[in-house]
Design an enzyme around this catalytic site. Structure first.
Site, PDB file in Angstrom:
ATOM      1  N   HIS A 204      -5.091  -5.246  -2.178  1.00 16.92           N
ATOM      2  CA  HIS A 204      -5.981  -4.957  -1.046  1.00 16.92           C
ATOM      3  C   HIS A 204      -7.122  -5.974  -1.049  1.00 16.92           C
ATOM      4  O   HIS A 204      -8.287  -5.654  -1.287  1.00 16.92           O
ATOM      5  CB  HIS A 204      -6.502  -3.531  -1.148  1.00 16.92           C
ATOM      6  CG  HIS A 204      -5.456  -2.496  -0.901  1.00 16.92           C
ATOM      7  ND1 HIS A 204      -4.449  -2.235  -1.815  1.00 16.92           N
ATOM      8  CD2 HIS A 204      -5.238  -1.663   0.145  1.00 16.92           C
ATOM      9  CE1 HIS A 204      -3.675  -1.272  -1.331  1.00 16.92           C
ATOM     10  NE2 HIS A 204      -4.132  -0.906  -0.144  1.00 16.92           N
TER      11      HIS A 204
ATOM     12  N   SER B 233       0.848  -1.186   0.000  1.00 19.60           N
ATOM     13  CA  SER B 233       0.000   0.000   0.000  1.00 19.60           C
ATOM     14  C   SER B 233       0.894   1.250   0.000  1.00 19.60           C
ATOM     15  O   SER B 233       1.763   1.384  -0.862  1.00 19.60           O
ATOM     16  CB  SER B 233      -0.952  -0.045   1.204  1.00 19.60           C
ATOM     17  OG  SER B 233      -1.964   0.926   1.096  1.00 19.60           O
TER      18      SER B 233
ATOM     19  N   GLU C  14      -0.984  -2.780  -8.423  1.00 18.93           N
ATOM     20  CA  GLU C  14      -2.286  -3.109  -7.819  1.00 18.93           C
ATOM     21  C   GLU C  14      -2.865  -1.832  -7.234  1.00 18.93           C
ATOM     22  O   GLU C  14      -2.157  -0.866  -6.983  1.00 18.93           O
ATOM     23  CB  GLU C  14      -2.135  -4.178  -6.726  1.00 18.93           C
ATOM     24  CG  GLU C  14      -1.231  -3.788  -5.551  1.00 18.93           C
ATOM     25  CD  GLU C  14      -1.897  -2.948  -4.474  1.00 18.93           C
ATOM     26  OE1 GLU C  14      -3.151  -2.960  -4.379  1.00 18.93           O
ATOM     27  OE2 GLU C  14      -1.175  -2.260  -3.732  1.00 18.93           O
TER      28      GLU C  14
END
Length: 400
Positions: free
Chosen positions: A353, A176, A283
């Protein structure tokens, strides 16, 4: 950006009447006692992986035993503050039970505004290792993502840190917003890291995802990690697993990247890796198709895809539907990228995620091999690992 539960469900296109299962799973994932969740608790990108995870089949178990913690571990908190002391403590207890000897647990108590400490404090998590003020551990584990890592990039001697980590065989783990740290470490320090779950966001949950925990331990301990992907569903149901103009072939190169929002924000900076013959991994979560395309164009126009061999997409979850035309979706965006770059695109990598994520090394050598069933295999080499017998993986999800 922060979303409450209703905003999140609306954003990914689930109506209130049709979202019973999703709504029920959120309180399970953020139960009030260990996580501090309630109806008005704001969610950040770091929290979204659990917001749609159906945890009915994921049960914690009473601990029958823990192993003696021997894996030298330090935490780093480069981004958001952890929102619950109880959740932090549960995660710390689980890590200890699993064999990780954390030397700086108090880091979870830091806060400055929305961040896990001032910029200087957060930078010191890395700079103290670079200067030798603190010995490099075997594992550097991120507390959580969110936002804030980019603010500290100029404050760390990444070149020296990378050298010290190589000498020690240190593994930096996270994803992230931690993508900014991982990119800087690779770009300036030529050091790999691990795309992996983090302390607060995974190991502090009421019921940690057992598959994610198992794959985290596997990536930490397997020096010849392999991951096989058979469909593109996590990226888009409307895509083939491999998008290419010719017969797919085996490729070998350094895999790098991470969260698309962060990678695109680093475009043009000295902290974005410039890997010749690389394999780009991307992603994201909660981004509509047009925003995904905008960020991909950022990278394309900056020349980031030049000299790369392939692009691998992980989960692009929660993208929802385009309000102007439902036909404009993630698959359309990725096909456009394929036409622009001419690069083969591999979709469906089980990371992002999402629940049941498969951790893997970034900045390591990756062999990308198509199989006869239309899928592909990623094989990784040249990255540090930990002895498997030092980790009691069940401790990562047990009640302690």
């Amino acid at each position: 950006m922060q979303l409450n539960r209703r905003q999140f469900l609306h954003r990914i296109g689930i109506s209130a009447g049709a979202a019973t299962l999703a709504v029920q799973s959120i309180p399970q994932a953020f139960a009030a006692s260990p996580t501090g969740f309630n109806e008005n608790t704001p969610l950040t990108k770091d929290d979204l992986p659990t917001a749609l995870l159906d945890e009915r089949s994921v049960q914690t178990s009473l601990t029958t035993s823990c192993t003696t913690p021997t894996v030298e571990t330090r935490l780093f908190a480069s981004s958001n503050v952890g929102g619950s002391d109880e959740r932090n403590q549960l995660a710390l207890d689980r890590m200890s039970c699993a064999g990780f000897k954390i030397s700086n647990p108090d880091i979870t108590n830091r806060q400055y505004l929305r961040f896990a400490g001032t910029d200087a404090q957060r930078a010191s998590d890395f700079q103290n290792l670079a200067t030798g003020a603190i010995a490099a551990p075997k594992l550097l584990l991120g507390v959580r993502g969110g936002y804030g890592a980019m603010r500290i990039l100029p404050m760390v001697d990444w070149i020296t840190l990378g050298r010290i980590m190589k000498e020690r065989g240190t593994i930096l783990a996270g994803f992230s917003d931690v993508t900014a740290i991982q990119c800087a470490l690779l770009a300036k320090g030529a050091m790999s890291s691990l795309a992996a779950p983090m302390l607060y966001s995974e190991f502090g949950k009421t019921a940690p995802d057992q598959v994610s925990c198992q794959q985290f331990a596997k990536a930490l301990t397997d020096s010849n990690l392999t991951i096989t992907i058979q469909d593109a569903a996590l990226t888009s149901q409307q895509l083939p697993t491999i998008l290419t103009v010719s017969e797919p072939k085996m490729l070998t190169g350094t895999i790098w990247g991470g969260n698309l929002s962060v990678v695109s924000a680093l475009a043009g900076s000295e902290y974005l890796p410039r890997i010749e013959g690389g394999i780009v991994f991307l992603e994201d979560v909660g981004e509509q198709a047009y925003r995904i395309e905008r960020m991909l164009y950022d990278l394309y126009l900056a020349g980031v895809f030049k000299g790369q061999q392939a692009i691998v997409f992980g989960a692009l979850s929660g993208s929802g539907e385009d309000s102007y035309d439902k036909r404009y979706d993630v698959a359309t965006v990725i096909r456009q990228l394929h036409e622009l770059t001419g690069l083969p695109i591999y979709s469906g990598m089980r990371f992002g995620h999402i629940g049941k994520k498969h951790s893997f090394p970034l900045g390591a050598t990756c062999q990308l091999t198509p199989n006869t069933e239309g899928g592909y295999r990623l094989s990784f080499t040249d990255y540090p690992t930990i002895k498997a017998d030092a980790i009691h993986v069940e401790g990562l999800w047990q009640t302690v």
